[in-house]
Write an enzyme that holds these catalytic residues in place. Structure first.
Site, short mmCIF file in Angstrom:
data_model
loop_
_atom_site.label_atom_id
_atom_site.label_comp_id
_atom_site.label_asym_id
_atom_site.label_seq_id
_atom_site.Cartn_x
_atom_site.Cartn_y
_atom_site.Cartn_z
N LYS A 12 0.86 -1.19 0.00
CA LYS A 12 0.00 0.00 0.00
C LYS A 12 0.89 1.23 0.00
O LYS A 12 1.80 1.37 0.81
CB LYS A 12 -0.89 -0.02 1.25
CG LYS A 12 -2.10 0.88 1.14
CD LYS A 12 -3.10 0.37 0.11
CE LYS A 12 -4.44 0.03 0.71
NZ LYS A 12 -5.32 -0.65 -0.26
N THR A 58 -3.33 -5.65 0.57
CA THR A 58 -2.78 -4.31 0.76
C THR A 58 -3.61 -3.54 1.79
O THR A 58 -3.09 -2.71 2.52
CB THR A 58 -2.68 -3.52 -0.57
OG1 THR A 58 -3.98 -3.17 -1.01
CG2 THR A 58 -1.96 -4.32 -1.63
N ASP A 59 -4.90 -3.88 1.90
CA ASP A 59 -5.71 -3.25 2.95
C ASP A 59 -5.21 -3.67 4.33
O ASP A 59 -5.16 -2.86 5.25
CB ASP A 59 -7.19 -3.60 2.78
CG ASP A 59 -8.03 -2.82 3.78
OD1 ASP A 59 -8.18 -1.59 3.57
OD2 ASP A 59 -8.48 -3.40 4.77
N PHE A 160 31.02 29.54 -12.30
CA PHE A 160 31.19 28.32 -13.11
C PHE A 160 32.05 28.68 -14.31
O PHE A 160 31.60 29.36 -15.23
CB PHE A 160 29.84 27.76 -13.55
CG PHE A 160 29.96 26.41 -14.21
CD1 PHE A 160 30.48 25.32 -13.52
CD2 PHE A 160 29.56 26.22 -15.53
CE1 PHE A 160 30.62 24.08 -14.12
CE2 PHE A 160 29.68 24.98 -16.15
CZ PHE A 160 30.21 23.91 -15.44
N ARG A 177 27.17 34.25 -10.35
CA ARG A 177 25.86 33.83 -10.88
C ARG A 177 24.92 33.54 -9.72
O ARG A 177 25.33 33.43 -8.56
CB ARG A 177 26.01 32.60 -11.77
CG ARG A 177 26.44 31.37 -11.03
CD ARG A 177 26.42 30.11 -11.90
NE ARG A 177 26.84 28.95 -11.13
CZ ARG A 177 26.81 27.70 -11.55
NH1 ARG A 177 26.42 27.43 -12.78
NH2 ARG A 177 27.20 26.71 -10.78
N VAL A 228 28.22 23.17 -8.77
CA VAL A 228 27.32 22.35 -7.94
C VAL A 228 28.08 21.10 -7.51
O VAL A 228 27.97 20.64 -6.36
CB VAL A 228 26.04 21.99 -8.73
CG1 VAL A 228 25.17 21.03 -7.93
CG2 VAL A 228 25.26 23.25 -9.11
N GLN A 229 28.89 20.56 -8.44
CA GLN A 229 29.63 19.33 -8.17
C GLN A 229 30.49 19.46 -6.91
O GLN A 229 30.45 18.61 -6.02
CB GLN A 229 30.54 18.98 -9.37
CG GLN A 229 29.82 18.39 -10.57
CD GLN A 229 29.33 19.42 -11.58
OE1 GLN A 229 29.05 20.57 -11.23
NE2 GLN A 229 29.21 19.01 -12.84
N ASN A 255 20.10 22.03 -11.02
CA ASN A 255 20.60 23.40 -11.12
C ASN A 255 19.50 24.22 -11.76
O ASN A 255 19.24 24.10 -12.96
CB ASN A 255 21.89 23.41 -11.96
CG ASN A 255 22.60 24.75 -11.93
OD1 ASN A 255 22.14 25.68 -11.27
ND2 ASN A 255 23.69 24.85 -12.67
N HIS A 257 18.03 27.19 -13.30
CA HIS A 257 18.69 28.31 -13.96
C HIS A 257 17.86 29.60 -13.91
O HIS A 257 16.62 29.57 -13.97
CB HIS A 257 18.96 27.96 -15.43
CG HIS A 257 19.75 26.70 -15.59
ND1 HIS A 257 21.02 26.53 -15.07
CD2 HIS A 257 19.44 25.53 -16.21
CE1 HIS A 257 21.45 25.31 -15.37
NE2 HIS A 257 20.52 24.69 -16.06
O1 URC Z 1 27.62 23.93 -11.40
C1 URC Z 1 27.46 23.65 -12.59
N1 URC Z 1 27.87 22.43 -13.04
C2 URC Z 1 27.71 22.05 -14.37
O2 URC Z 1 28.10 20.92 -14.75
C3 URC Z 1 27.12 22.98 -15.24
N2 URC Z 1 26.82 22.94 -16.56
C4 URC Z 1 26.22 24.13 -16.87
O3 URC Z 1 25.78 24.43 -18.01
N3 URC Z 1 26.16 24.92 -15.77
C5 URC Z 1 26.70 24.23 -14.74
N4 URC Z 1 26.89 24.54 -13.42
#
Ligand code: URC
Length: 302
Positions: A12, A58-59, A160, A177, A228-229, A255, A257
């Site tokens: 459930k 599931t009940d 970036f 950014r 971000v990575q 991400n 935008h």
């Molecule tokens: O932090 C980011 N990682 C990416 O891999 C990436 N690729 C992108 O177009 N912008 C960003 N920004």
């Protein structure tokens, strides 16, 4: 055509549950969650031979969730998930694994007249706390805890640049950014041998969740992010350090935008680069960056 049932589980989903705790000091605590239970085991005949003998309806699973919540603490959700999962293994010899997923919804205590109110709460965002537990016969209980839907934005302090460029590349490098994401984070605990072991560690679940949330927010805010990575890796490293019984941390970060808008067509308005003030938030497409971070002595490595 010859066919076989390669895998099957059932249960459930979207069982909504609310539990109140009435304290002796007249305050109350509330928990609201959405629960999913899925069972595996000697159940194939239902699919292949229309034989429902071994099917715990599931009940029945829904009723079990309610009764288990009445008879046991629902906090921390990791312990509740473990108790619930183990119940199916203990009760039904033909059930070999129980998957329990829990989403805990936020009810933050209201401040009224400058004081925490004893019994009024507000939903302060779509963020949820998540648990995925699997109780498997003979293998103990595995638990993944997490955060989902935590929407954050920083208006500067993100860059970036230095990324690969070729004939497909249009994105300019940027040293300033907007960065926005909806955090989905998860952390896997070392496997527990039994519900008793989960109980023994119950303090660590709330602490890990608080630490993970704080680390995520503080790192997002404080770091001048090169990507971000890199930001998510720094978060994961710190969570591993804060929670010794956590084996792996996962992040999945969109991400989200925000595009600059060229307004020079209107009386030469400057709205790009250093003059950018009005942006167009994008719903799609979005970047999506994911990783798993483990201790350096763990295998396999990326
Ligand atoms: O932090 C980011 N990682 C990416 O891999 C990436 N690729 C992108 O177009 N912008 C960003 N920004």
């Amino acid at each position: 055509m010859p066919a076989q049932l390669a895998s099957a589980r059932y249960g459930k989903d979207n069982v909504r549950l609310y539990k109140v705790q009435r304290n002796s000091d007249q305050t109350q605590d509330v928990t609201e969650m959405t629960v999913c239970t899925l069972l595996e085991g000697d159940i194939a005949a239902s699919w292949t031979h229309a034989d429902n003998t071994n099917i715990v309806a599931t009940d029945t699973q829904k009723q079990t969730i309610y009764v288990t919540a009445k008879l046991n603490p629902v906090n921390p959700p990791e312990l509740f998930a473990a108790i619930l999962g183990q119940h199916y293994i203990d009760t039904y010899p033909h059930i070999t694994a129980a998957h329990v997923d829990i989403i805990v919804h936020r009810w933050a205590r209201m401040e009224v007249d400058g004081k925490p109110h004893p019994h009024s709460f507000l939903r302060d965002g779509a963020e949820t706390r998540t648990v995925q537990a699997v109780a498997r016969r003979g293998e103990g209980i595995s638990i993944r805890s997490g955060i989902k839907g935590l929407l954050v934005l920083k208006s500067t302090g993100s860059q970036f640049w230095g990324f690969h460029r070729d004939e497909y590349t249009r994105l300019p490098e940027t040293w300033d950014r907007i960065l926005s994401t909806e955090v989905e984070a998860g952390w896997h605990w070392k496997r527990f041998g039994s519900v008793e072991e989960v109980k023994k560690d119950q303090e660590s679940f709330n602490k890990a969740w608080e630490d993970a949330r704080r680390i995520t927010l503080e790192t997002f805010a404080k770091e001048n992010s090169p990507s971000v990575q890199n930001t998510m890796y720094l978060m994961g490293e710190q969570i591993l350090e804060a929670a010794p019984k956590v084996e792996a941390v996962e992040y999945s970060l969109p991400n989200k935008h925000y595009f600059e808008i060229d307004l020079s067509w209107f009386k030469g308005l400057k709205n790009t680069g250093e003059d950018a003030e009005v942006y167009a938030p994008q719903t799609d497409p979005n970047g999506l960056i994911q990783c798993t971070i483990t201790r350096s002595n763990a295998s396999p490595k990326l």
